[in-house]
Each structure stands twice: as structure tokens, then as C-alpha cells.
Design a protein around this motif. Structure first.
Motif, short mmCIF file in Angstrom:
data_model
loop_
_atom_site.label_atom_id
_atom_site.label_comp_id
_atom_site.label_asym_id
_atom_site.label_seq_id
_atom_site.Cartn_x
_atom_site.Cartn_y
_atom_site.Cartn_z
N ARG A 95 6.95 11.43 -8.61
CA ARG A 95 6.39 10.23 -9.25
C ARG A 95 7.48 9.27 -9.72
N ILE A 96 8.55 9.82 -10.30
CA ILE A 96 9.66 8.97 -10.72
C ILE A 96 10.30 8.30 -9.50
N ALA A 97 10.43 9.06 -8.44
CA ALA A 97 11.02 8.50 -7.22
C ALA A 97 10.15 7.39 -6.66
N LEU A 98 8.83 7.55 -6.68
CA LEU A 98 7.95 6.53 -6.13
C LEU A 98 7.95 5.26 -6.99
N LEU A 99 7.90 5.42 -8.30
CA LEU A 99 7.91 4.24 -9.17
C LEU A 99 9.21 3.46 -9.03
N THR A 100 10.33 4.19 -9.00
CA THR A 100 11.62 3.51 -8.84
C THR A 100 11.72 2.88 -7.45
N GLY A 101 11.24 3.60 -6.43
CA GLY A 101 11.27 3.05 -5.08
C GLY A 101 10.39 1.82 -4.93
N THR A 102 9.27 1.78 -5.65
CA THR A 102 8.40 0.60 -5.59
C THR A 102 9.12 -0.63 -6.14
N ALA A 103 9.85 -0.42 -7.24
CA ALA A 103 10.65 -1.54 -7.79
C ALA A 103 11.73 -1.97 -6.80
N ALA A 104 12.33 -1.00 -6.12
CA ALA A 104 13.38 -1.33 -5.16
C ALA A 104 12.82 -2.07 -3.95
N ILE A 105 11.63 -1.68 -3.48
CA ILE A 105 11.06 -2.37 -2.32
C ILE A 105 10.63 -3.77 -2.70
N ALA A 106 10.26 -3.98 -3.97
CA ALA A 106 9.91 -5.33 -4.42
C ALA A 106 11.15 -6.23 -4.39
N VAL A 107 12.30 -5.67 -4.78
CA VAL A 107 13.55 -6.44 -4.72
C VAL A 107 13.93 -6.69 -3.26
N ASP A 108 13.70 -5.68 -2.40
CA ASP A 108 14.04 -5.83 -1.00
C ASP A 108 13.24 -6.96 -0.35
N VAL A 109 12.02 -7.19 -0.79
CA VAL A 109 11.20 -8.28 -0.24
C VAL A 109 11.84 -9.64 -0.54
N LEU A 110 12.58 -9.74 -1.63
CA LEU A 110 13.22 -11.00 -2.00
C LEU A 110 14.52 -11.25 -1.24
N THR A 111 14.98 -10.21 -0.53
CA THR A 111 16.21 -10.36 0.26
C THR A 111 15.84 -10.47 1.74
N GLN A 112 16.87 -10.48 2.59
CA GLN A 112 16.61 -10.51 4.02
C GLN A 112 16.03 -9.19 4.52
N GLY A 113 16.17 -8.13 3.73
CA GLY A 113 15.52 -6.86 4.02
C GLY A 113 16.30 -5.97 4.95
N ASN A 114 16.00 -4.68 4.84
CA ASN A 114 16.62 -3.67 5.69
C ASN A 114 15.54 -2.70 6.14
N LEU A 115 15.44 -2.45 7.44
CA LEU A 115 14.38 -1.60 7.98
C LEU A 115 14.44 -0.18 7.42
N VAL A 116 15.65 0.33 7.22
CA VAL A 116 15.79 1.70 6.71
C VAL A 116 15.26 1.79 5.28
N THR A 117 15.44 0.75 4.49
CA THR A 117 14.90 0.75 3.13
C THR A 117 13.38 0.89 3.16
N VAL A 118 12.73 0.19 4.08
CA VAL A 118 11.27 0.29 4.21
C VAL A 118 10.86 1.68 4.67
N LEU A 119 11.60 2.23 5.64
CA LEU A 119 11.26 3.57 6.13
C LEU A 119 11.43 4.62 5.04
N MET A 120 12.47 4.50 4.22
CA MET A 120 12.65 5.47 3.13
C MET A 120 11.54 5.33 2.10
N TYR A 121 11.04 4.11 1.89
CA TYR A 121 9.93 3.94 0.95
C TYR A 121 8.66 4.62 1.46
N THR A 122 8.40 4.52 2.77
CA THR A 122 7.22 5.21 3.31
C THR A 122 7.35 6.73 3.13
N ASP A 123 8.59 7.23 3.24
CA ASP A 123 8.80 8.66 3.01
C ASP A 123 8.56 9.02 1.56
#
Length: 397
Positions: free
Chosen positions: A68-96
Motif C-alpha cells: 500500500r505504501i508503495a502504491l501510494l508513493t508510486g501514484t504520486a510519482a506517476i502524477a509527476v511523470d505526467v508533467l514531464t516528457q515521461g519514461n515508459l519504464v516508469t509507467v511499466l513499474m507503476y503497473t507492476d
């Protein structure tokens, strides 16, 4: 008070650096998910992409131990990633992380997360299309479903299969445990039954042999010795016959030895006559109707063991055997003189009373044995009351 996170799982220790190295490789090659010219890229440039990548890799270390801690922190990280040019691996790790949160998280979270992500996918499809009226707006819901709902639903399916497998294994272990307990109880019950049979069939004859052999050795009288030897021979032959019957019971039904018929109440006369031959003054009073075989065997064995005990322990005098059947109750009573003596005429183990009590209990009867006062003096009384019921022959031995 500082919260100490649990130690990462060994598999997660390999997943996290693997994902980080893959993301750094794409970053080094300049491959991004969005061009810097997109209007919603608020953090353009290559360097802002690294922040959510490193955070997401750190969350991968906690995917099992603290999902749960990992998912909440990862959700915040993916929100920041949306504001950048993005990285495909970041998205894949979030799905994991989404998958792991459902698979390894608490049961409540495992069912709540797929519902929430499903609603977000529907809202991400309907709301943007309703606002912008452009087909491209539907892609927001599709992306949300692929990134969030699909891994959550997959995790729930895998978790359900895993829980079903665990439940099946536990049921199998419980079934095996119950089967082993039943087997142990059956073996114990069979051993107790055979112990009662062996004791009741052989003890009477061996006691008579011991008593008469003692008399033959202690008295210098040829006639007495001859009579004792005759009794010893008779009891030896009868004991061997009983042993053959027991061996016949133990043999497989395909063997060449057929088990002899179990004794019945009709054999009480012969049993009492044998006790008289062994030196007991016995009277027999029998009044009964039709008695099921298990009750016949139990009553016969109780009388047999009582006469054996009287032969070994009773004071000189008359032994009375009584068997009556009235109002569905079969009552067996054996009385013998009770008095002080130096010791038994033959050694005993005390298993006789235990066996009689067990036989009576198996038929839901009552049993008592002990000294009582009577007009003729103190006597030893063995009394068993068996409530006659309709049971299948062979259920009790």
C-alpha cells in the motif's frame, strides 16, 4: 516514533535495479513518451524525468513487504511523470505496483483497488469526451484502464486462484489429518477388542491350569495328581481351541482357516460345568428371550470372566450366576464369597474388570463390581445391565 519499513523481498531487490537500469537506458537514448512541445508538459527537459523514475524504482523494493505504501508513493510519482516528457519504464513499474498491491496487499485493498481503478477508467473515458467532444479524448480512459485497471484486475484474478489453491491444500491436509485420526482410533479400538477377546478366551483356562498344577505339585497324592492332570489337559485342549478361533478371526477371509462361531448364551451351561470341574460350587439361573448376538457375546464373556475371577480370588463357598431379561434390559449378576485370603490361587493382571466394564460401555450399559453385605456374609458382586437395542450384528465385540 520512526516507522521502520520491513526488509525487501529477495525478488524485489532484483526487480528495482532492473527497472531503474531500463529507465536510464531509455533516458540515455533520449526516448520519451511525449514531446516537450505538448502543452501539459509543465516540466520540460531531460532531467525532470529522472525524479519519478528513481522514486518508482524505490517503490519496487516495497512491492511485497509494504504494497500500500508503495502504491501510494508510486501514484504520486506517476502524477509527476505526467508533467514531464515521461519514461515508459516508469509507467511499466507503476503497473507492476498496482498488480502487487492487489496480489500482496490486505483483502480489503485487494477488492477495493479494482473497483476504484475501474471507476476512474470509466470517468476518464466519459468526462473528457463530454467536455471536449473529440474522439481523441477517449484515449485518456483507455490509457487509465491499461495502466491502472488492467493490472489491478489481473492481480485480483491471480489472488483468487492463489487463495483457492491454499484453501484446497488446507482442506486436503485436514482431510488427511482426519483420516489419520480415524485410522489411529480404529487401530486402537481393534487392539482393545482383540485384547478383551484374548484375555476372556484364554485366562479362564490358564487360571485353571495354574491352580491344578500347583495342587499336583504340592500334594503327594497320586489320585489327586491324576485328577489335576486330567483337568489340566481338558483346559489345555479348550484353550487351544479358543486360540485357534482367535487366529481364525485374525486370518484373512481367503485363508484356509474359518473362524469358529462366537459363543452364545446357550453355552453358559457348559461354561458353568467347566467351572465345576475346576473346583467351583456354581449355580446357574437363566431366564431370557431372544437376545441379539453382540449382547449374547458380552453377557457370556462377563460370566466367563467372573467365574475366572471367582476361581482365582473367591473364598470357599457357593458362586451364583444369574441372567434375566425384563423390560428390554438384560441383567447379568455373579456373586461369590468374599473374604480374606493369603493371595489369589493364580496370578492376575486386573484386566478382567477393565474388559467387562469396556464391553458393557460399548453397549451403553451399566457395570458395577465390588463387595456387598448379604444374609450369608460378605460377598463379591459383579453386575451388568445391558439395554437391548436393535443393532447390526458384528458392530460390537
Amino acid at each position: 516514533m520512526a516507522v521502520r519499513l520491513p526488509r525487501p523481498h529477495r525478488f524485489d531487490v532484483h526487480v528495482a535495479p532492473g527497472g531503474l537500469l531500463g529507465g536510464l537506458l531509455l533516458w540515455g537514448l533520449g526516448l520519451a513518451t511525449r514531446p516537450h512541445t505538448e502543452p501539459y508538459v509543465l516540466l520540460p527537459g531531460r532531467w525532470p524525468v529522472l525524479l519519478p523514475l528513481f522514486v518508482m524504482a524505490g517503490c519496487e523494493l516495497l512491492r511485497r513487504t509494504a504494497p500500500r505504501i508503495a502504491l501510494l508513493t508510486g501514484t504520486a510519482a506517476i502524477a509527476v511523470d505526467v508533467l514531464t516528457q515521461g519514461n515508459l519504464v516508469t509507467v511499466l513499474m507503476y503497473t507492476d505496483l498496482m498488480y502487487a498491491a492487489v496480489l500482496y496487499g490486505p483483502p480489503a485493498s485487494a477488492h477495493r483497488i479494482p473497483r476504484i481503478t475501474g471507476l476512474l477508467s470509466v470517468a476518464g473515458t466519459v468526462v473528457p469526451f463530454a467536455l471536449w467532444r473529440e474522439p481523441e479524448a477517449l484515449l485518456i480512459g483507455v490509457v487509465t484502464g491499461l495502466v491502472a485497471f488492467a493490472p489491478a484486475a489481473t492481480g485480483l484474478i491471480v489472488r483468487n486462484h492463489r487463495d483457492a489453491a491454499v484453501a484446497a491444500r488446507l482442506r486436503a491436509e485436514q482431510t488427511a489429518l482426519l483420516a489419520e485420526m480415524d485410522r489411529t482410533q480404529a487401530v486402537t479400538a481393534e487392539r482393545a477388542r482383540m485384547a478383551r477377546e484374548l484375555h476372556d478366551m484364554v485366562a479362564n483356562h490358564l487360571s485353571a491350569i495354574a491352580i491344578h498344577s500347583t495342587a499336583a505339585l504340592s500334594l503327594d497324592d497320586p489320585k489327586t495328581s491324576q485328577e489335576a492332570l486330567v483337568v489340566i489337559r481338558e483346559n489345555s485342549v479348550q484353550g487351544l481351541s479358543e486360540m485357534r478361533r482367535l487366529i481364525g478371526i485374525l486370518r484373512d477371509s481367503s485363508g484356509d482357516t474359518e473362524p469358529a462361531a462366537a459363543p452364545t448364551l446357550d453355552g453358559l451351561g457348559a461354561l458353568v460345568e467347566g467351572a465345576r470341574t475346576n473346583g467351583l460350587d456354581v449355580t446357574l439361573d437363566v431366564a431370557h428371550g431372544t437376545v441379539p448376538a453382540p449382547f449374547e457375546l458380552a453377557a457370556y464373556r462377563i460370566v466367563q470372566e467372573s467365574l475366572t475371577n471367582a476361581l482365582k480370588h473367591a473364598a470357599p463357598g457357593r458362586v451364583a450366576v444369574s441372567l434375566t431379561q425384563r423390560d428390554g434390559l438384560l441383567t447379568v449378576a455373579v456373586t461369590s464369597p468374599y473374604g480374606d485370603r493369603d493371595g489369589p490361587s493364580a496370578p492376575g493382571s486386573g484386566a478382567g474388570l477393565v474388559g467387562m466394564r469396556e464391553r458393557t460401555a460399548l453397549l451403553d450399559g451399566t457395570f458395577e463390581a465390588g463387595p456387598e453385605d448379604s444374609p450369608d456374609g460378605k460377598i463379591w458382586v459383579v453386575r451388568a445391565a445391558l439395554p437391548i437395542t436393535d443393532i447390526v450384528e458384528g458392530d460390537t465385540a
